[in-house]
Design a protein around this motif. Structure first.
Motif, PDB file in Angstrom:
ATOM      1  N   LYS A   1       6.229   3.116   0.201  1.00 11.95           N
ATOM      2  CA  LYS A   1       5.180   3.573   1.108  1.00 11.95           C
ATOM      3  C   LYS A   1       5.393   5.032   1.485  1.00 11.95           C
ATOM      4  O   LYS A   1       4.436   5.815   1.587  1.00 11.95           O
TER       5      LYS A   1
ATOM      6  N   SER B   1       2.460   1.316   7.638  1.00 10.33           N
ATOM      7  CA  SER B   1       1.811   1.383   6.330  1.00 10.33           C
ATOM      8  C   SER B   1       1.793   2.812   5.802  1.00 10.33           C
ATOM      9  O   SER B   1       2.192   3.766   6.490  1.00 10.33           O
ATOM     10  N   THR B   2       1.299   2.965   4.585  1.00 14.78           N
ATOM     11  CA  THR B   2       1.171   4.294   3.981  1.00 14.78           C
ATOM     12  C   THR B   2       0.205   5.169   4.767  1.00 14.78           C
ATOM     13  O   THR B   2       0.455   6.370   4.971  1.00 14.78           O
TER      14      THR B   2
END
Length: 382
Positions: A126, A87-88
């Motif tokens: 992302k 994820s980011t």
């Protein structure tokens, strides 16, 4: 936690720490591990369908830790390049320091580095968001940077507005103004050049540099976290007591005033009714005042109390009583006399109506139940 190695009895301080360790294990091994339905005091994670890998940890109140109580270590699935935990936030935590050392690191190069080091696919959006967040944490927010750049501006208006007005000024060089007296001109060109006035003086105040600096001058500075806040000696404020109300709690959603309970049916609320008795709008037959007035005015005599609800035709067995009418007894003497003539009848009750011979019709009230006839007279009993 770079490469966590789990074992039964391993302890974690918080719920989030255990989840982060499982996510890191999923990214390192390329496994599609997901969290099953878990609660605040217990966490369960499992690999994809068909793989026996499973881990379970629960909270131990005595030690205030999350302890692993079951761990099936074997994987029967192949490596996957689509791990959902890249994820980011994960990219930001992993590469923030490297972005600090190289602020001009291109997004595409950063994405290739992540894919090469962890052997997983990563979304380019992302990576872009993670790099942007890292630069804001390092160099400050975009508002602060724009404010500092605006302080170095040498014009009275904002840079973008200055360039746009400059292009407009160049396109108006061929206009010719014709003086019409006083300060009025019939414009066939830029009149401001004729008056030797600056065109930027006529730009609205909202596009000026001073207005921009005044708007973003008072910024909200960060505050200390809960751990660094000063301790307060006052007692802790508790929420108010919630009293349990009587009856079953309402679970249905509260509808709007104009919302229909059933979309297929129109509510009667708001519809003006019309009385069938008098024909006037605003009430119905049950609440009609004209009907009540008529009933009260006709309640004096015995003949007015006849209720025309049923009719009986000719009787061949007894021609004398072929046609009779029901007349409500109004006086107590008449009721006593009728009661005496039918003393031997079954289920004797207080008489309400006396049936007399008449050549008209026989009427019976709806509220009466038993009817008794005699050769000479008939009484109607309740």
């Amino acid at each position: 936690m770079g490469n966590p190695v789990f074992e039964v009895g391993m302890e974690f301080k918080t719920h989030a720490q255990f989840r982060d360790a499982v996510k890191e294990h999923s990214i390192k091994g390329g496994k599609e591990i997901t969290f099953l339905k878990s609660y605040r005091d217990k966490v369960r994670a499992k690999c994809r369908v068909g793989c026996p890998w499973l881990i379970y940890a629960s909270y131990v109140p005595s030690d205030a830790v999350y302890r692993i109580k079951r761990y099936d270590i074997e994987h029967s699935c192949n490596r996957s390049f689509h791990v959902p935990w890249v994820s980011t936030k994960w990219i930001l935590n992993k590469y923030k320091e490297r972005i600090r050392r190289n602020p001009t690191w291109p997004v595409k190069s950063l994405a290739d580095t992540i894919m090469g080091e962890h052997t997983v696919n990563v979304d380019i959006q992302k990576v872009y968001r993670a790099r942007k967040m890292a630069l804001e944490m390092i160099q400050g927010s975009a508002v602060v940077k724009k404010r500092d750049a605006m302080k170095r501006c040498k014009w009275t208006v904002c840079p973008k507005v200055y360039k746009r007005v400059g292009k407009l000024k160049e396109s108006l060089d061929g206009w010719i103004p014709r003086w019409q007296g006083s300060d009025r001109f019939e414009v066939e060109g830029p009149a401001l050049n004729f008056l030797n006035k600056d065109i930027y003086d006529y730009v609205h105040e909202c596009y000026k540099v001073n207005t921009y600096l005044q708007t973003y001058n008072n910024l909200m500075n960060p505050i200390n976290g809960r751990e660094l806040r000063p301790e307060n000696e006052n007692p802790t404020l508790l929420p108010p007591d919630v009293e349990k109300r009587v009856g079953r709690p309402k679970k249905a959603r509260r509808r709007e005033p104009e919302e229909l309970a059933d979309p297929k049916k129109l509510r009667r609320k708001g519809i003006e009714m019309t009385c069938k008795e008098c024909g006037i709008a605003g009430h119905n037959k049950r609440t009609c005042k004209k009907q009540k007035t008529t009933t009260t005015a006709s309640g004096g005599g015995e003949s007015s109390r006849v209720g025309a609800t049923a009719a009986v035709g000719p009787n061949e067995a007894n021609p004398a009583h072929s046609i009779v009418s029901a007349i409500v007894c109004g006086s107590s003497a008449n009721r006593n006399a009728t009661h005496g003539s039918n003393a031997n009848s079954n289920a004797v009750k207080r008489p309400k109506v006396t049936i007399s011979t008449n050549k008209d019709m026989f009427f019976c009230s709806k509220s009466l139940t038993y009817v008794f006839f005699s050769p000479t007279s008939a009484s109607l009993w309740e």
